[in-house]
Design an enzyme around this catalytic site. Structure first.
Site, PDB file in Angstrom:
ATOM      1  N   PHE A  19      39.079  43.786  35.594  1.00  0.00           N
ATOM      2  CA  PHE A  19      38.961  45.316  35.472  1.00  0.00           C
ATOM      3  C   PHE A  19      39.868  46.028  36.718  1.00  0.00           C
ATOM      4  CE2 PHE A  19      36.347  48.865  36.963  1.00  0.00           C
ATOM      5  CZ  PHE A  19      36.894  50.042  36.193  1.00  0.00           C
ATOM      6  N   ASN A  67      42.049  32.876  36.339  1.00  0.00           N
ATOM      7  CA  ASN A  67      41.684  31.913  35.492  1.00  0.00           C
ATOM      8  C   ASN A  67      41.290  32.383  34.344  1.00  0.00           C
ATOM      9  OD1 ASN A  67      39.099  32.470  36.368  1.00  0.00           O
ATOM     10  ND2 ASN A  67      38.398  30.772  36.900  1.00  0.00           N
ATOM     11  N   GLY A 116      38.173  37.638  33.502  1.00  0.00           N
ATOM     12  CA  GLY A 116      39.222  38.727  33.200  1.00  0.00           C
ATOM     13  C   GLY A 116      40.109  38.164  31.880  1.00  0.00           C
ATOM     14  N   LEU A 154      40.603  39.581  44.948  1.00  0.00           N
ATOM     15  CA  LEU A 154      39.712  40.178  43.812  1.00  0.00           C
ATOM     16  C   LEU A 154      38.927  39.282  43.037  1.00  0.00           C
ATOM     17  CD1 LEU A 154      41.584  43.392  42.760  1.00  0.00           C
ATOM     18  CD2 LEU A 154      40.392  43.282  44.818  1.00  0.00           C
ATOM     19  N   TYR A 163      24.099  37.022  44.564  1.00  0.00           N
ATOM     20  CA  TYR A 163      25.411  37.788  44.697  1.00  0.00           C
ATOM     21  C   TYR A 163      25.767  38.213  45.959  1.00  0.00           C
ATOM     22  CZ  TYR A 163      28.965  41.104  43.092  1.00  0.00           C
ATOM     23  OH  TYR A 163      30.215  41.690  42.970  1.00  0.00           O
TER      24      TYR A 163
END
Ligand code: UDP
Length: 335
Positions: A11, A32, A36, A76, A149
């Site tokens: 994004f 990869n 995305g 990113l 995370y």
């Protein structure tokens, strides 16, 4: 200039790529396609400066070649979205930690500037609002997967800062607060695309918990502007910088506003956290950035207002639904 964007089909990466191409730069996009999608970047083919490399970062040879060609690296690629993190903690930790290590290692050999995308999630349960970059990180126990995370991203930050201190590799770290806009998928739990899709479908808008928790939503165009300005100033090297909008809204307030802007008659449904995520799930009550450092380093701070952001997201989802021959589920799955 030549920019390598890892996670370029995601994004934020896709919006960053588009901005760079529009201004005449070259983009080496490495992705990869795990979260995305080509859907996000297919339209960028028309730019001569766009180069796709649909490879994992573990393909060290390709990574080394791309790092060699690039002037600046925007890293990113990461596992994002609370839902994904709760459901696939192994993938989260491995993707975030190993990926960053590979990128920093490759960049260090060629001494290329690396921009590392971190997250506001690292502030965890800190209640000192707004969050300053030097605030304590207050994480929950390791038995609750959500915190993996924040911990994995905090480790990324430590590693990047250590490369700067010990090896003089120039790095910039941005802690991105809730970033929203067209192309963001709701598949990994993000609230705004979910609410907009529910409102457009006329199905219940699912508010988790009481809805009194709050967030600040930053237009992806503002986030991209911030990243580009940070990458362009030497003063940001070796620094950690919050990137976000500081206008706060409760999730219940967001649901109301989405209904209003889309003219939807969807009911608002409250779902307990343990049903939405997992038993014992911990959420943050408030999350607000202090953006003084960003302003001071770049002269810019994100200010696009929420109604405008919602309208843009609704227009995007509306267009997808109208796409002839694509059933609703397929359209939303590839959003
Ligand atoms: N949320 C919600 N309904 C949804 C998805 C998320 O109420 O369909 C809530 C979520 O529990 C959190 C907030 O919205 O309090 C923001 O969630 P998101 O996953 O977008 O980002 P976070 O800030 O948690 O990283």
């Amino acid at each position: 200039m030549v920019y390598l964007i890892t996670g370029g089909a995601g994004f934020i990466g896709s919006h960053l790529a588009e901005r760079l191409l529009e201004r005449g730069d070259q983009v080496l996009l490495m992705d990869n396609l795990s979260t995305g999608s080509m859907e996000n970047v297919r339209h960028l083919k028309k730019y001569g400066g766009m180069h796709y490399f649909l490879e994992p970062l573990e393909n060290r040879q390709i990574l080394a070649e791309l790092v060699d060609e690039a002037d600046v690296i925007f890293h990113l690629a990461a596992a994002v979205g609370v839902k994904l993190i709760v459901e696939s903690p192994v993938r989260t930790i491995e993707t975030n930690v190993n990926g960053t290590q590979l990128v920093l290692e490759a960049a260090c050999r060629k001494r290329k500037l690396v921009f590392v995308a971190s997250t506001s999630e690292v502030y965890g349960k800190n209640t000192n609002i707004p969050f300053h970059e030097d605030a304590d990180l207050v994480l929950g126990p390791t038995t609750k997967s959500r915190w993996s995370y924040a911990a994995s991203k905090a480790l990324d930050e430590f590693l990047a800062l250590s490369y700067w201190k010990e090896k003089r590799l120039p790095v910039v770290i941005a802690r991105l607060f809730n970033t929203v806009g067209p192309r963001q998928t709701g598949r990994y739990g993000m609230v705004l695309p979910n609410f907009v899709r529910q409102a457009l479908d006329g199905s219940p808008i699912t508010v988790y918990g009481t809805g009194q928790q709050s967030r600040c939503f930053c237009d992806v165009r503002d986030a991209v502007e911030s990243l580009l300005r940070l990458a362009a100033t030497d003063k940001a090297i070796g620094e950690v910088v919050n990137v976000g909008n500081d206008h706060e809204v409760t999730i219940e307030g967001l649901a109301r506003l989405v209904k209003e802007r889309t003219g939807s008659s969807s009911p608002v449904e409250y779902i307990p956290y343990d049903q939405a995520y997992e038993p014992g799930f911990e959420d943050m009550l408030r999350r607000v950035p202090c953006v003084d450092k960003l302003k001071q380093l770049t002269g810019f701070h994100p200010a696009t207002e929420l109604p405008e952001i919602i309208d843009r997201v609704a227009a995007y989802h509306g267009r997808k639904r109208e796409f002839v021959g694509v059933p609703r589920e397929a359209a939303s799955a590839s959003a």
